[in-house]
Motif scaffolding. Structure first.
Motif, PDB file in Angstrom:
ATOM      1  N   ARG A 123     -40.383  35.817 -75.072  1.00 20.00           N
ATOM      2  CA  ARG A 123     -39.206  36.654 -74.872  1.00 20.00           C
ATOM      3  C   ARG A 123     -38.140  35.931 -74.053  1.00 20.00           C
ATOM      4  NH1 ARG A 123     -39.392  40.361 -78.768  1.00 20.00           N
ATOM      5  NH2 ARG A 123     -41.366  41.497 -78.767  1.00 20.00           N
ATOM      6  N   ALA A 124     -38.568  35.151 -73.068  1.00 20.46           N
ATOM      7  CA  ALA A 124     -37.607  34.404 -72.254  1.00 20.46           C
ATOM      8  C   ALA A 124     -36.873  33.367 -73.100  1.00 20.46           C
ATOM      9  CB  ALA A 124     -38.326  33.735 -71.092  1.00 20.46           C
ATOM     10  N   VAL A 125     -37.607  32.659 -73.952  1.00 22.38           N
ATOM     11  CA  VAL A 125     -36.969  31.680 -74.842  1.00 22.38           C
ATOM     12  C   VAL A 125     -35.970  32.364 -75.759  1.00 22.38           C
ATOM     13  CG1 VAL A 125     -37.389  30.073 -76.736  1.00 22.38           C
ATOM     14  CG2 VAL A 125     -38.887  30.050 -74.741  1.00 22.38           C
ATOM     15  N   THR A 126     -36.359  33.517 -76.292  1.00 20.83           N
ATOM     16  CA  THR A 126     -35.464  34.250 -77.187  1.00 20.83           C
ATOM     17  C   THR A 126     -34.212  34.720 -76.454  1.00 20.83           C
ATOM     18  OG1 THR A 126     -37.374  35.016 -78.452  1.00 20.83           O
ATOM     19  CG2 THR A 126     -35.307  36.194 -78.771  1.00 20.83           C
ATOM     20  N   ALA A 127     -34.366  35.175 -75.215  1.00 19.14           N
ATOM     21  CA  ALA A 127     -33.212  35.639 -74.446  1.00 19.14           C
ATOM     22  C   ALA A 127     -32.225  34.507 -74.196  1.00 19.14           C
ATOM     23  CB  ALA A 127     -33.676  36.240 -73.119  1.00 19.14           C
TER      24      ALA A 127
END
Length: 313
Positions: A123-127
């Motif tokens: 999720r952090a990478v996607t954000a």
């Protein structure tokens, strides 16, 4: 163990390639600066006697860019982030971005910050990817709008438009084919799409993402406009903003730390080609880099160290 070694080897090769290309660009920039040293010296002297009011205005605009970066990053995440640490992370990320090549510094700092805030790695990478994508789209839209207002400034050679269209179509085809053939690609694309829907399902988050990205790009252009006014650069503010957006987008293709060398050369050439005297163009570029890179660099690295020590990164 064997699989890990195979996975690490290409990563190291890419890192070595980026580093070699960065060094080559920096060497070329040094050679170019040495060749045009009288112009740079004249530009530095002109900056020393520039209008202090406009320079202070540019410094204030530089400080506001970190607030806008924090707003955009918050907009890319459905959950609420701690505002103070978020702004500090953006300040530290801007410093790290001038140390590592190809904008990796800012991405890594934001990635680590989001993971410390409780987001899973995926999720952090996607954000981070959602925020970067929004920033790129905003830049393209701004360039299109300003180019329409200032026709004839950005000249694209004949045949390049068709080539760009073909490359774009090929890239989209590769993404679609990859998503169909490789399960991991499908999962990654599905995760990105899900996070984009989650962000835009909340209007205030979407407004923060797009508004922060738009303000971030405009404020950087405003910094250059303020410096241009301080050194009496004979170009219209809208034209200066357009030249900045075009030059910074072109410089982003070269993986130098913070666009060091590549942005300076592209921006100086763009200003000179638009009709600015060489000394005034050099002075404007030096002032812009002084406000956005060299003055905040050491404080930003200190903040980065404090955040790491406090385990916020």
């Amino acid at each position: 163990m064997t699989t890990e070694r195979v996975a690490v080897a290409p990563t190291r090769k890419r890192a070595y390639g980026h580093t070699a290309l960065s060094l080559a660009v920096l060497v070329a920039a040094v050679c170019l600066a040495r060749r045009h040293w009288p112009v740079l010296e004249s530009g530095a002297l002109r900056l020393a006697v520039a209008d202090q009011g406009w320079l202070l205005f540019g410094a204030a605009a530089t400080g506001a860019t970190w607030l806008c970066a924090a707003l955009a990053q918050q907009g890319a995440v459905p959950r609420r982030l701690p505002p103070g640490r978020l702004v500090a992370a953006q300040f530290a990320a801007s410093a790290a971005n001038h140390v590592l090549p190809a904008g990796l510094g800012a991405g890594l700092v934001n990635l680590r910050f989001l993971m410390r805030c409780g987001l899973p790695a995926g999720r952090a990478v996607t954000a981070v990817a959602v925020r970067s994508t929004a920033g790129g789209i905003v830049r393209v839209v701004l360039i299109a709008v300003l180019a329409t207002a200032c026709p004839g400034v950005l000249r694209i050679p004949d045949g390049w438009a068709a080539g760009v269209a073909v490359l774009g179509a090929a890239g989209c085809a590769l993404v679609l084919l990859g998503g169909r053939r490789w399960p991991r690609c499908r999962q990654a694309l599905a995760s990105v799409a899900a996070d984009i829907r989650a962000v835009h399902a909340r209007p205030h988050r979407a407004a923060a993402l797009w508004g922060g990205s738009l303000a971030f790009a405009l404020l950087h252009a405003l910094v250059l406009i303020a410096v241009a006014q301080a050194v009496a650069l004979p170009l219209a503010p809208g034209l200066v903003a357009l030249l900045y957006l075009g030059a910074s987008s072109a410089a982003a293709l070269l993986p130098t730390p913070g666009g060091l060398g590549s942005l300076d050369a592209a921006l100086g050439l763009a200003l000179a080609a638009a009709g600015a005297p060489a000394a005034a163009a050099a002075s404007a570029v030096l002032g812009y880099r002084l406000l956005t890179v060299w003055i905040p660099l050491v404080p930003g690295l200190l903040v980065l160290g404090i955040l790491v020590r406090r385990e916020a990164l």
